[in-house]
Design an enzyme around this catalytic site. Structure first.
Site, short mmCIF file in Angstrom:
data_model
loop_
_atom_site.label_atom_id
_atom_site.label_comp_id
_atom_site.label_asym_id
_atom_site.label_seq_id
_atom_site.Cartn_x
_atom_site.Cartn_y
_atom_site.Cartn_z
N ASP A 8 0.79 -1.24 0.00
CA ASP A 8 0.00 0.00 0.00
C ASP A 8 0.82 1.29 0.00
O ASP A 8 0.56 2.20 0.78
CB ASP A 8 -0.98 0.00 1.19
CG ASP A 8 -2.02 -1.11 1.09
OD1 ASP A 8 -1.98 -1.88 0.10
OD2 ASP A 8 -2.87 -1.21 2.00
N ASP A 46 -4.52 -0.85 -1.90
CA ASP A 46 -5.84 -0.81 -1.29
C ASP A 46 -6.73 -0.21 -2.39
O ASP A 46 -6.39 0.82 -2.99
CB ASP A 46 -5.76 0.12 -0.06
CG ASP A 46 -6.78 -0.21 1.01
OD1 ASP A 46 -7.12 -1.40 1.18
OD2 ASP A 46 -7.22 0.73 1.70
N HIS A 48 -10.62 0.36 -3.16
CA HIS A 48 -12.02 0.29 -2.74
C HIS A 48 -12.96 0.89 -3.77
O HIS A 48 -12.67 1.95 -4.33
CB HIS A 48 -12.20 1.08 -1.43
CG HIS A 48 -11.40 0.57 -0.27
ND1 HIS A 48 -11.40 -0.74 0.12
CD2 HIS A 48 -10.58 1.23 0.60
CE1 HIS A 48 -10.61 -0.87 1.19
NE2 HIS A 48 -10.10 0.29 1.50
N HIS A 81 -11.01 6.64 1.23
CA HIS A 81 -9.60 6.56 0.82
C HIS A 81 -9.43 5.49 -0.26
O HIS A 81 -10.23 4.55 -0.35
CB HIS A 81 -8.70 6.21 2.02
CG HIS A 81 -8.96 4.84 2.57
ND1 HIS A 81 -10.01 4.56 3.41
CD2 HIS A 81 -8.31 3.67 2.38
CE1 HIS A 81 -9.99 3.28 3.72
NE2 HIS A 81 -8.98 2.71 3.10
N LYS A 106 -6.71 -5.14 -3.20
CA LYS A 106 -7.45 -5.70 -2.07
C LYS A 106 -8.47 -4.70 -1.58
O LYS A 106 -8.33 -3.49 -1.83
CB LYS A 106 -6.48 -6.07 -0.95
CG LYS A 106 -5.75 -4.87 -0.40
CD LYS A 106 -4.71 -5.31 0.62
CE LYS A 106 -4.03 -4.13 1.25
NZ LYS A 106 -4.96 -3.25 1.96
N CYS A 151 -2.52 -3.00 7.56
CA CYS A 151 -2.31 -3.88 6.40
C CYS A 151 -1.01 -4.67 6.47
O CYS A 151 -0.97 -5.84 6.08
CB CYS A 151 -2.45 -3.08 5.12
SG CYS A 151 -4.16 -2.53 4.91
C1 VGL Z 1 -5.19 0.44 5.61
C2 VGL Z 1 -6.87 1.18 6.98
C3 VGL Z 1 -7.78 1.08 5.96
C4 VGL Z 1 -3.74 0.10 5.43
C5 VGL Z 1 -6.09 0.32 4.57
O1 VGL Z 1 -3.24 0.08 4.28
O2 VGL Z 1 -3.06 -0.16 6.46
N1 VGL Z 1 -5.59 0.86 6.80
N2 VGL Z 1 -7.38 0.65 4.75
ZN ZN Z 2 -8.70 0.66 3.10
#
Ligand code: VGL
Ligand code: ZN
Length: 206
Positions: A8, A46, A48, A81, A106, A151
């Site tokens: 990420d 990440d 979404h 995000h 993911k 993550c």
């Molecule tokens: C993450 C919170 C929500 C991360 C991703 O990459 O650690 N944390 N989505």
């Molecule tokens: Zn996330």
């Protein structure tokens, strides 16, 4: 077989981003420098859909940091995000993405979050990373990225459960630390789970 997994490294997790991780930008040069030392490099994003169930904006009266239940699982509410295809979901500026062999997305299902790059938070579906690693005979997983306490942590725990040796590159990770000390607690938990905690200058990927 060794692999380097970069978790990420995305704009929304950098200072100034939607879900900023303090000093998150500082791990990008660490990642860039390490990629040359590995034959197999994997990066996660990440990713979404707009309106993801983990976004506080989707829950009337909900605030960032609240704990709710989402389809039977405990869920922390986050700011919007890493919406798929948005600038916030892009890789960090300066990240040498040309050296990445495989990108894994993911958190793509609106109804369930996925901190781990291997399985969603309910262990209901795999992302495909498990098969990818298996096909290539990866048994040593070197990891860094964002965020240590979410993550990175859950990916490392899942990797241990799959029987992989996990080498966590400490200076290549930063945490959200919603509560002070969350990152240190995550490292302690990972050590307890059998992960080896290393520094980037001691990593030889071959
Ligand atoms: C993450 C919170 C929500 C991360 C991703 O990459 O650690 N944390 N989505
Ligand atoms: Zn996330």
């Amino acid at each position: 077989m060794n692999a380097l997994l970069l978790v990420d490294l995305q704009n929304d997790f950098l200072p100034g981003g939607a879900l900023a991780v303090p000093e998150g930008d500082q791990v990008v040069p660490v990642a860039n420098e390490l990629m040359d030392r590995f034959d197999l490099v994997i990066a996660t994003q990440d990713w979404h859909p707009a309106g993801h169930g983990s976004f506080a904006s989707q829950h009337p009266g909900g605030s960032v940091g609240d704990l709710i239940e989402l389809n039977g699982l405990q869920q922390i509410l986050w700011p919007d995000h890493c919406v798929e295809g948005s600038p916030g979901a892009d890789f960090a500026p300066g990240f040498l993405r040309d050296r990445v062999n495989k990108v894994i997305h993911k958190g793509t299902d609106a109804g369930i979050d996925s901190y781990s790059a291997l399985f969603d938070n309910g262990h209901r579906k795999a992302t495909g990373l498990d098969e990818y690693l298996k096909e290539r005979g990866v048994d040593q997983l070197y990891m860094l990225g964002l965020a240590t306490d979410y993550c990175v942590k859950f990916t490392a725990l899942d990797a241990r459960q799959l029987g992989l040796q996990v080498h966590l590159i400490e200076d290549g990770c930063r945490g959200v630390n919603l509560s002070p000390g969350d990152s240190d607690a995550a490292l302690a938990e990972l050590r307890e789970a059998g992960c080896r905690i290393v520094r980037s200058d001691n990593v030889d990927g071959r």
